[in-house]
Design a protein around this motif. Sequence first.
Motif, PDB file in Angstrom:
ATOM      1  N   THR A 125      -0.700   3.964  14.195  1.00 24.24           N
ATOM      2  CA  THR A 125      -0.133   5.302  14.388  1.00 24.24           C
ATOM      3  C   THR A 125      -1.207   6.301  13.986  1.00 24.24           C
ATOM      4  O   THR A 125      -1.736   6.263  12.875  1.00 24.24           O
ATOM      5  CB  THR A 125       1.128   5.527  13.539  1.00 24.24           C
ATOM      6  OG1 THR A 125       0.823   5.322  12.155  1.00 24.24           O
ATOM      7  CG2 THR A 125       2.234   4.569  13.956  1.00 24.24           C
ATOM      8  N   LEU A 150       6.008   7.438   9.414  1.00 24.47           N
ATOM      9  CA  LEU A 150       6.874   6.259   9.481  1.00 24.47           C
ATOM     10  C   LEU A 150       8.216   6.515   8.810  1.00 24.47           C
ATOM     11  O   LEU A 150       8.290   7.228   7.798  1.00 24.47           O
ATOM     12  CB  LEU A 150       6.200   5.067   8.782  1.00 24.47           C
ATOM     13  CG  LEU A 150       4.781   4.729   9.220  1.00 24.47           C
ATOM     14  CD1 LEU A 150       4.303   3.488   8.488  1.00 24.47           C
ATOM     15  CD2 LEU A 150       4.706   4.524  10.732  1.00 24.47           C
ATOM     16  N   VAL A 185      10.001  -2.051  14.534  1.00 24.78           N
ATOM     17  CA  VAL A 185       8.984  -2.862  13.869  1.00 24.78           C
ATOM     18  C   VAL A 185       9.507  -4.269  13.605  1.00 24.78           C
ATOM     19  O   VAL A 185      10.372  -4.477  12.756  1.00 24.78           O
ATOM     20  CB  VAL A 185       8.546  -2.197  12.543  1.00 24.78           C
ATOM     21  CG1 VAL A 185       7.542  -3.075  11.814  1.00 24.78           C
ATOM     22  CG2 VAL A 185       7.967  -0.815  12.826  1.00 24.78           C
ATOM     23  N   ILE A 211       0.127  -2.305  15.129  1.00 21.05           N
ATOM     24  CA  ILE A 211       0.594  -0.989  15.550  1.00 21.05           C
ATOM     25  C   ILE A 211      -0.221   0.061  14.805  1.00 21.05           C
ATOM     26  O   ILE A 211      -0.191   0.117  13.567  1.00 21.05           O
ATOM     27  CB  ILE A 211       2.087  -0.786  15.231  1.00 21.05           C
ATOM     28  CG1 ILE A 211       2.934  -1.877  15.897  1.00 21.05           C
ATOM     29  CG2 ILE A 211       2.545   0.606  15.685  1.00 21.05           C
ATOM     30  CD1 ILE A 211       4.414  -1.832  15.493  1.00 21.05           C
ATOM     31  N   LEU A 223       1.295  -3.174   5.832  1.00 18.30           N
ATOM     32  CA  LEU A 223       1.076  -1.771   6.170  1.00 18.30           C
ATOM     33  C   LEU A 223      -0.151  -1.263   5.442  1.00 18.30           C
ATOM     34  O   LEU A 223      -0.219  -1.313   4.211  1.00 18.30           O
ATOM     35  CB  LEU A 223       2.299  -0.937   5.741  1.00 18.30           C
ATOM     36  CG  LEU A 223       2.117   0.589   5.733  1.00 18.30           C
ATOM     37  CD1 LEU A 223       1.836   1.127   7.121  1.00 18.30           C
ATOM     38  CD2 LEU A 223       3.351   1.271   5.132  1.00 18.30           C
ATOM     39  N   VAL A 233       5.103  -0.605  21.455  1.00 20.66           N
ATOM     40  CA  VAL A 233       5.015  -1.643  20.411  1.00 20.66           C
ATOM     41  C   VAL A 233       5.423  -3.027  20.917  1.00 20.66           C
ATOM     42  O   VAL A 233       5.204  -4.034  20.214  1.00 20.66           O
ATOM     43  CB  VAL A 233       5.868  -1.289  19.159  1.00 20.66           C
ATOM     44  CG1 VAL A 233       5.421   0.058  18.584  1.00 20.66           C
ATOM     45  CG2 VAL A 233       7.352  -1.266  19.483  1.00 20.66           C
ATOM     46  N   ILE A 250       0.851  -2.831  10.478  1.00 19.53           N
ATOM     47  CA  ILE A 250       0.868  -1.405  10.816  1.00 19.53           C
ATOM     48  C   ILE A 250      -0.343  -0.731  10.184  1.00 19.53           C
ATOM     49  O   ILE A 250      -0.601  -0.884   8.981  1.00 19.53           O
ATOM     50  CB  ILE A 250       2.155  -0.722  10.300  1.00 19.53           C
ATOM     51  CG1 ILE A 250       3.393  -1.447  10.834  1.00 19.53           C
ATOM     52  CG2 ILE A 250       2.183   0.747  10.718  1.00 19.53           C
ATOM     53  CD1 ILE A 250       4.689  -0.952  10.213  1.00 19.53           C
TER      54      ILE A 250
END
Lengths: 353, 353
Positions: free
Chosen positions: B206, B241, B222, B204, B296, B198, B228
């Motif tokens: 995932t 997360l 983060v 980011i 997010l 990261v 994200i």
Amino acid sequence: MTNPALNIVPFVSVDNMMTLVLRVGVERFLVELAGYIEEDFKRWPVFDKTPRVASHSREGVIELMPTSDGQLYGFKYVNGHPSNTRDGRQTVTAFGVLADVGNGYPMLLTEMTILTALRTAATSAVAAKYLAPKNADTMAIIGNGAQSEFQALAFKAVLGVDKLRLFDIDASASRKAASNLAGKGFDITICHSAQEAVEGAQIITTVTADKQYATILTDNMVGNGVHINAVGGDCPGKTELHRDILLRSDIFVEYPPQTRIEGEIQQLDPDHPVIELWQVMTGETQGRRDPRQITLFDSVGFAIEDFSALRYVRDRLQSTGLYEKLDLLADPDEPRDLFGMLLRHAAKQAEVA
Amino acid sequence: MTNPALNIVPFVSVDNMMTLVLRVGVERFLVELAGYIEEDFKRWPVFDKTPRVASHSREGVIELMPTSDGQLYGFKYVNGHPSNTRDGRQTVTAFGVLADVGNGYPMLLTEMTILTALRTAATSAVAAKYLAPKNADTMAIIGNGAQSEFQALAFKAVLGVDKLRLFDIDASASRKAASNLAGKGFDITICHSAQEAVEGAQIITTVTADKQYATILTDNMVGNGVHINAVGGDCPGKTELHRDILLRSDIFVEYPPQTRIEGEIQQLDPDHPVIELWQVMTGETQGRRDPRQITLFDSVGFAIEDFSALRYVRDRLQSTGLYEKLDLLADPDEPRDLFGMLLRHAAKQAEVA
């Protein structure tokens, strides 16, 4: 790869389905399919059950009908579009999939327009086996469309009913049905009214495509002791029988939460007593108990019947070879390498070019 | 017959899907597909929406994901079986159908294992277009399995992200992803921890396949201002997360009733505020409004994205010809004469024999 065919799903086309039905023989197919349906009804509690997942539009409805017994998963896609016949299309078409619950992989994709007609007729015959008067040999069929011949053959094959009394508001439909059934061992009478059709019939099958609340049968037409096989009219706002008939009948249904919405019993109070057909088959509840009793199978068609039909077809695949191999599932050499499969496909194409 | 092909449904096999993707070009395919997805998100209210219809078992889940815009109807069949890779099968396989709401006839049957990977990546990229920091050029990808390359290419094609920082607990997965993406214009760093991955990344992603509650990212990893893209872990009991990250983020979702059950937000109170992504796209709500904000995208995958993908493939059929003709629908000359079709098939076979 340990199994070179992980990408392949057997597919039964309309053509192969017709060949399969003819090779087995329509009546034997119906008897064997009825056996599968009865087997699944007898283990009813093991199934995941849900009313159909419906998408309604002005023109009709598209439905998904899934179910699972914990080992196998099946679903049917089916539409209902009453005005389709105007441009040469079927009102109802269907296809279905059987899958392995253990790995989620589809094991069979098949046409189900023909198969649905067969399973509907087989289900009616199984229900009648438990509900119709003993030694019934005469059936009135009111509504002589696409489903009528299948009903006739199922009742003959399963119950020995060989006298038919046909009526349709369109006389050409009755002639079509009579012609299709010629030479199949029936004594057929084409009638000029529903009233005339029910005379002397121990079983009355209603299988019309009417879209609104209709009254195919009125109360005075139904004598004591008959079995009514109410097949047509299976959606909200679509019924065939006068309410008074329902009140005089013992009503048998497939899956009450769905039948309350779609069946004849939508005309009744939501707590009107009904009997679940599977409980009759397991012996938990009595079916016909009195020669004067009117029994009514309020058929709407449930996912478990399609599941039985999918199982039946799957079991006939290997011995008949009547299927194609469909390249439906991505099968990379290494499961995590889906993108690599794409790259190798490019390399293979470059080689060929 | 007015239309000789009423029985035929175009079928896109895995082989044809790969050829289609390669012929269009993976990145162009992703950009165009992203366009279709954006178009459908912008008219979100017209769609019939329902959470997936799931059939759970000890081994996994089989789901049906239907939706309709009133003109077209689409559904996807998809399974999720984490232990499938043990015997060389995919964890997730899928196929789908697009149909005409007006007559209920299927118009397309297609493999969707590859197509789902593409639509998931395209959806992530569309979301990031509205949510990621301006001029982001570096993305960490944590989890380098089957979905990772598609994510990388979508972010490059749609947003110009060309620096990748890869991490997977299995280093061979990172090497596989790096090797598959070699020569595609990326600057790739394989990292030895999520923490390392990261560093310096504005985005980011995932995308792990962990089955339990896992903590791929902890709060300290983060930094402010990142976006994200939480793709992996999309079922009840499966998250990636740490909860504290969620509490610091503005959370964007596809369809709240489904994401509450399946997404990262299952860790939060059921009334924790979330923003519907479609409202950002229509401008009803703001996406990123602050360079220090953590955005997010809690991606779980929704039926409308599959619908967009089905539309996209359908629109490429005629120009590419990359499909087979499947004899899926019974098409009697006379719609009410299904049984007669069977009889004529018998007569035809007798002629041939």
